[in-house]
Design an enzyme around this catalytic site. Structure first.
Site, PDB file in Angstrom:
ATOM      1  N   ASN A 189      40.182  40.884  47.766  1.00  4.58           N
ATOM      2  CA  ASN A 189      39.612  42.193  48.083  1.00  4.58           C
ATOM      3  C   ASN A 189      39.478  43.102  46.864  1.00  4.58           C
ATOM      4  OD1 ASN A 189      39.051  44.615  49.898  1.00  4.58           O
ATOM      5  ND2 ASN A 189      40.993  45.222  48.963  1.00  4.58           N
ATOM      6  N   ASP A 200      48.347  44.212  43.427  1.00  7.98           N
ATOM      7  CA  ASP A 200      47.499  45.306  42.956  1.00  7.98           C
ATOM      8  C   ASP A 200      47.823  45.577  41.496  1.00  7.98           C
ATOM      9  OD1 ASP A 200      45.783  47.655  44.594  1.00  7.98           O
ATOM     10  OD2 ASP A 200      46.554  48.290  42.644  1.00  7.98           O
ATOM     11  N   TYR A 210      27.718  46.411  39.684  1.00  4.61           N
ATOM     12  CA  TYR A 210      28.419  46.236  40.956  1.00  4.61           C
ATOM     13  C   TYR A 210      27.566  45.453  41.943  1.00  4.61           C
ATOM     14  CZ  TYR A 210      30.832  47.440  45.311  1.00  4.61           C
ATOM     15  OH  TYR A 210      31.492  47.370  46.511  1.00  4.61           O
ATOM     16  N   LYS A 243      28.483  41.708  43.524  1.00 11.20           N
ATOM     17  CA  LYS A 243      28.687  41.443  44.943  1.00 11.20           C
ATOM     18  C   LYS A 243      27.706  40.394  45.460  1.00 11.20           C
ATOM     19  CE  LYS A 243      32.211  44.071  45.446  1.00 11.20           C
ATOM     20  NZ  LYS A 243      33.556  43.490  45.693  1.00 11.20           N
TER      21      LYS A 243
END
Length: 282
Positions: free
Chosen positions: A93, A38, A170, A174
């Protein structure tokens, strides 16, 4: 511990919160050693500490990683292989939903470029280095370990139906994740490397709740949800576990919708359903 990921090694990016954190903990509970990557290292470390406390037979390693930097992504994969000798699961992710992301007229180039770098290039780099590592996995038939592995890429329901709330960068990013995952799945299928997209519906996570920062925006989303609620991160983690495990050994190239029925709906009523006026029942 039921061991659906027994002896396996997983990397989870964006593991400091939300889907990434819940998936890291769930993977560990099923027997996987987990590298928690992260950009916020303290958050990832909290997850690694939870794994240490709850699941002492496996190991969680926290590492700082900005998936918008190729060298960071490569370093995480190298760390996993160096520490554990293999890589079985790559969960790409990490992603952003920038608060200044808007419609095509208002979104600035810098927001577009930043979103594409993290959400698309980050997944590309994660998949690239995962493939290289998975090709080298040593086999151990007794433990059910083979060459190859599972790559899971977080896309979104908006990659399929678009977004009711403007977020052009966004949504486009995706869509790119979705189609890229399909191609990766076809190219690497004969190598035993499965690639699938996880497509969450709207979730009650900080990422989305910060973006839907008014009641009006929240209701704009909820009106499309047949279940009448936002999903939970753990519900996505359970779907990711299926894709990571050998239970999905014949699953590749899929767009796994975990969206509360949203992509099958048009618009639902909020609260008690009401009958339409008789004139519309023709």
């Amino acid at each position: 511990m039921s061991g659906r990921l027994q002896h396996k090694v997983a990397i989870v990016t964006g593991s400091g919160s939300g889907i990434g954190l819940e998936s890291s903990l769930l993977f560990a509970s099923e027997g996987a050693n987990v590298v928690l990557a992260d950009v916020n290292l303290p958050s990832a470390q909290k997850g690694a500490d939870l794994i240490k406390d709850r699941y002492p037979t496996v190991k969680g390693i926290a590492v700082k990683c900005d998936v918008g930097k190729e060298e960071d992504v490569k370093a995480v994969v190298d760390l996993a292989v160096r520490e554990f000798g293999r890589l079985d699961v790559m969960f790409n992710n990490a992603g952003i939903m920038h608060p200044e992301d808007d419609n095509a007229l208002n979104t600035e180039d810098r927001i577009w470029d930043l979103t594409m770098r993290i959400n698309v290039k980050g997944v590309w780099w994660g998949s690239k280095y995962a493939v290289l590592a998975m090709r080298q996995n040593p086999t151990d038939e007794a433990k059910g370990l083979h060459v190859g592995g599972s790559i899971i890429n977080t896309a979104s329901f908006v990659a399929v139906v678009g977004s009711a709330t403007p977020q052009i960068a966004y949504t486009a990013s995706k869509g790119a994740v979705l189609t890229m995952s399909r191609e990766l799945a076809m190219v690497h299928a004969r190598e035993g490397i499965r690639v699938n997209s996880l497509c969450p519906g709207p979730l009650k996570t900080p990422l989305l709740m910060d973006f839907l920062n008014t009641d009006e925006k929240k209701q704009r989303r909820l009106v499309h949800l047949p279940m009448g609620r936002f999903g939970e991160a753990i519900e996505q983690a359970k779907a990711a576990l299926f894709l990571a495990s050998d239970e999905s050994s014949y699953v590749t190239g899929t767009d796994f919708m975990v969206d509360g029925g949203l992509t099958n709906a048009y618009v639902t009523s909020i609260g008690e359903p009401t009958l339409p006026p008789p004139s519309s029942l023709i």
